[in-house]
Design an enzyme around this catalytic site. Structure first.
Site, PDB file in Angstrom:
ATOM      1  N   SER A  13     -21.167  39.626  30.167  1.00 20.65           N
ATOM      2  CA  SER A  13     -20.790  38.360  29.520  1.00 20.65           C
ATOM      3  C   SER A  13     -21.499  37.184  30.203  1.00 20.65           C
ATOM      4  O   SER A  13     -21.836  36.198  29.538  1.00 20.65           O
ATOM      5  CB  SER A  13     -19.271  38.168  29.499  1.00 20.65           C
ATOM      6  OG  SER A  13     -18.751  38.053  30.788  1.00 20.65           O
ATOM      7  N   ASN A  14     -21.769  37.298  31.496  1.00 24.38           N
ATOM      8  CA  ASN A  14     -22.577  36.251  32.151  1.00 24.38           C
ATOM      9  C   ASN A  14     -24.001  36.261  31.607  1.00 24.38           C
ATOM     10  O   ASN A  14     -24.577  35.202  31.354  1.00 24.38           O
ATOM     11  CB  ASN A  14     -22.579  36.432  33.669  1.00 24.38           C
ATOM     12  CG  ASN A  14     -21.345  35.828  34.315  1.00 24.38           C
ATOM     13  OD1 ASN A  14     -21.241  34.621  34.449  1.00 24.38           O
ATOM     14  ND2 ASN A  14     -20.391  36.668  34.684  1.00 24.38           N
ATOM     15  N   ARG A  91     -23.932  47.374  42.732  1.00 28.89           N
ATOM     16  CA  ARG A  91     -24.601  48.258  43.680  1.00 28.89           C
ATOM     17  C   ARG A  91     -24.902  47.468  44.938  1.00 28.89           C
ATOM     18  O   ARG A  91     -25.305  46.296  44.863  1.00 28.89           O
ATOM     19  CB  ARG A  91     -25.962  48.708  43.128  1.00 28.89           C
ATOM     20  CG  ARG A  91     -25.908  49.557  41.909  1.00 28.89           C
ATOM     21  CD  ARG A  91     -25.731  51.013  42.192  1.00 28.89           C
ATOM     22  NE  ARG A  91     -26.667  51.548  43.173  1.00 28.89           N
ATOM     23  CZ  ARG A  91     -26.503  52.712  43.799  1.00 28.89           C
ATOM     24  NH1 ARG A  91     -25.439  53.440  43.555  1.00 28.89           N
ATOM     25  NH2 ARG A  91     -27.396  53.151  44.680  1.00 28.89           N
ATOM     26  N   LEU A  93     -27.388  46.678  47.737  1.00 27.38           N
ATOM     27  CA  LEU A  93     -28.850  46.800  47.811  1.00 27.38           C
ATOM     28  C   LEU A  93     -29.277  47.019  49.260  1.00 27.38           C
ATOM     29  O   LEU A  93     -28.668  46.473  50.187  1.00 27.38           O
ATOM     30  CB  LEU A  93     -29.491  45.545  47.238  1.00 27.38           C
ATOM     31  CG  LEU A  93     -29.259  45.360  45.729  1.00 27.38           C
ATOM     32  CD1 LEU A  93     -29.500  43.922  45.309  1.00 27.38           C
ATOM     33  CD2 LEU A  93     -30.136  46.314  44.932  1.00 27.38           C
ATOM     34  N   ASN A 107     -26.970  35.984  43.180  1.00 24.80           N
ATOM     35  CA  ASN A 107     -25.819  36.776  42.744  1.00 24.80           C
ATOM     36  C   ASN A 107     -24.676  35.833  42.392  1.00 24.80           C
ATOM     37  O   ASN A 107     -24.610  34.703  42.880  1.00 24.80           O
ATOM     38  CB  ASN A 107     -25.378  37.691  43.893  1.00 24.80           C
ATOM     39  CG  ASN A 107     -24.206  38.579  43.518  1.00 24.80           C
ATOM     40  OD1 ASN A 107     -24.151  39.130  42.410  1.00 24.80           O
ATOM     41  ND2 ASN A 107     -23.249  38.724  44.423  1.00 24.80           N
ATOM     42  N   HIS A 109     -20.524  35.888  42.603  1.00 24.55           N
ATOM     43  CA  HIS A 109     -19.438  36.661  43.205  1.00 24.55           C
ATOM     44  C   HIS A 109     -18.114  35.980  42.858  1.00 24.55           C
ATOM     45  O   HIS A 109     -17.987  34.753  42.984  1.00 24.55           O
ATOM     46  CB  HIS A 109     -19.626  36.726  44.723  1.00 24.55           C
ATOM     47  CG  HIS A 109     -18.548  37.510  45.401  1.00 24.55           C
ATOM     48  ND1 HIS A 109     -18.494  38.881  45.344  1.00 24.55           N
ATOM     49  CD2 HIS A 109     -17.467  37.108  46.116  1.00 24.55           C
ATOM     50  CE1 HIS A 109     -17.416  39.293  45.998  1.00 24.55           C
ATOM     51  NE2 HIS A 109     -16.779  38.241  46.482  1.00 24.55           N
ATOM     52  N   SER A 136     -18.709  31.979  43.173  1.00 23.43           N
ATOM     53  CA  SER A 136     -19.819  31.367  43.910  1.00 23.43           C
ATOM     54  C   SER A 136     -21.135  31.987  43.449  1.00 23.43           C
ATOM     55  O   SER A 136     -21.233  33.205  43.308  1.00 23.43           O
ATOM     56  CB  SER A 136     -19.685  31.650  45.415  1.00 23.43           C
ATOM     57  OG  SER A 136     -18.398  31.310  45.893  1.00 23.43           O
ATOM     58  N   THR A 141     -28.640  38.040  50.689  1.00 20.85           N
ATOM     59  CA  THR A 141     -29.239  38.482  51.950  1.00 20.85           C
ATOM     60  C   THR A 141     -28.738  39.903  52.200  1.00 20.85           C
ATOM     61  O   THR A 141     -27.896  40.400  51.446  1.00 20.85           O
ATOM     62  CB  THR A 141     -28.809  37.569  53.124  1.00 20.85           C
ATOM     63  OG1 THR A 141     -27.384  37.586  53.189  1.00 20.85           O
ATOM     64  CG2 THR A 141     -29.294  36.145  52.938  1.00 20.85           C
TER      65      THR A 141
HETATM   66  C1  GAR Z   1     -18.367  38.820  37.181  1.00 19.79           C
HETATM   67  O1  GAR Z   1     -17.055  38.348  37.266  1.00 19.79           O
HETATM   68  C2  GAR Z   1     -19.051  38.736  38.541  1.00 19.79           C
HETATM   69  O2  GAR Z   1     -18.564  37.674  39.317  1.00 19.79           O
HETATM   70  C3  GAR Z   1     -18.689  40.057  39.140  1.00 19.79           C
HETATM   71  O3  GAR Z   1     -18.768  40.963  38.080  1.00 19.79           O
HETATM   72  C4  GAR Z   1     -18.386  40.310  36.880  1.00 19.79           C
HETATM   73  C5  GAR Z   1     -19.354  40.680  35.787  1.00 19.79           C
HETATM   74  O4  GAR Z   1     -18.911  40.267  34.538  1.00 19.79           O
HETATM   75  N1  GAR Z   1     -19.582  40.395  40.199  1.00 19.79           N
HETATM   76  C6  GAR Z   1     -19.221  41.039  41.305  1.00 19.79           C
HETATM   77  O5  GAR Z   1     -18.094  41.425  41.506  1.00 19.79           O
HETATM   78  C7  GAR Z   1     -20.343  41.287  42.294  1.00 19.79           C
HETATM   79  N2  GAR Z   1     -19.815  41.754  43.527  1.00 19.79           N
HETATM   80  P1  GAR Z   1     -19.855  40.332  33.272  1.00 19.79           P
HETATM   81  O6  GAR Z   1     -20.504  41.712  33.274  1.00 19.79           O
HETATM   82  O7  GAR Z   1     -18.973  40.149  32.089  1.00 19.79           O
HETATM   83  O8  GAR Z   1     -20.877  39.244  33.415  1.00 19.79           O
END
Ligand code: GAR
Length: 201
Positions: A13-14, A91, A93, A107, A109, A136, A141
């Site tokens: 969705s992002n 994953r 990295l 990224n 988070h 965030s 890194t």
């Molecule tokens: C998001 O909420 C993102 O912050 C999180 O996965 C989701 C993906 O949503 N990322 C992490 O947890 C990374 N450690 P999406 O697939 O609907 O964009």
């Protein structure tokens, strides 16, 4: 043209918000490819619908992290991207991969870093009776969820919040801050990493 490669593992969705902002010319860039480590990621369908090359590289076909990351790096490099965007790429990295793309790898988070690195961030924020939570965008890194923050989105925690309701609110703020960060980077904007921007939902 500023070129972006997006890595994801799931819904995307992002990614969809980023595609929308590129299509409306709010982000002046091209999404050169979307790569997933899972063949069933809905994000791959979103890419195909937007005529973006969608690539699957299943980590289960590799015997170790190093060989998967080496193949992933090769595919990414073939697109010569200016920016690699992790959008729900679940994953860890290797240090070698991260160093190869240092300064070009970002990224999102779901927490107000440095709080709640790793998994189950919404649950942990609720258990700690936090008043606010959020997401965030940060440079990646080799230390998990520890690179410099570019922008944060803050959401209030309500008394009747569940993990799901809180996750939904965090997603809403992610849809604002991720496109914003990418827009800035594509513009070559000078970002004050000592004092990252914060927006409140
Ligand atoms: C998001 O909420 C993102 O912050 C999180 O996965 C989701 C993906 O949503 N990322 C992490 O947890 C990374 N450690 P999406 O697939 O609907 O964009």
């Amino acid at each position: 043209m500023y070129k972006i490669v997006v890595l994801l593992s799931g819904n995307g969705s992002n990614l969809q918000k980023i595609i929308d902002e590129v299509l409306s010319n709010n982000i002046k860039a091209e999404i050169s490819a979307v790569i997933s480590n899972r063949a069933d990621a809905i994000g791959l369908q979103r890419a195909k619908t937007a005529n973006i090359p969608a690539v699957t590289l299943e980590h289960t076909h590799f015997s170790d992290r190093e060989s998967f990351d080496a193949s992933l790096a090769q595919i990414i490099e073939s697109y010569e991207p200016d920016l690699i965007v992790l959008a729900g790429f679940m994953r860890i990295l290797t240090a070698g991969f991260v160093e190869k793309f240092a300064g070009k790898l970002i990224n999102i988070h779901p927490s107000l870093l440095p709080k709640y690195k790793g998994l189950h961030t919404h649950k942990r924020a609720l258990e700690n009776n936090d008043k606010e939570h959020g997401a965030s965008v940060h440079f990646v890194t080799s230390e998990l969820d520890s690179g410099q923050v570019i922008i944060q989105g803050v959401v209030p925690i309500k008394v009747d919040d569940t993990e799901d309701s809180l996750a939904q609110r965090v997603h809403q703020v992610e849809y604002i801050i991720y496109p914003q960060a990418i827009k800035w980077l594509a513009q070559g904007k000078q970002i004050d990493l000592e004092k990252p921007e914060k927006i409140y939902l």
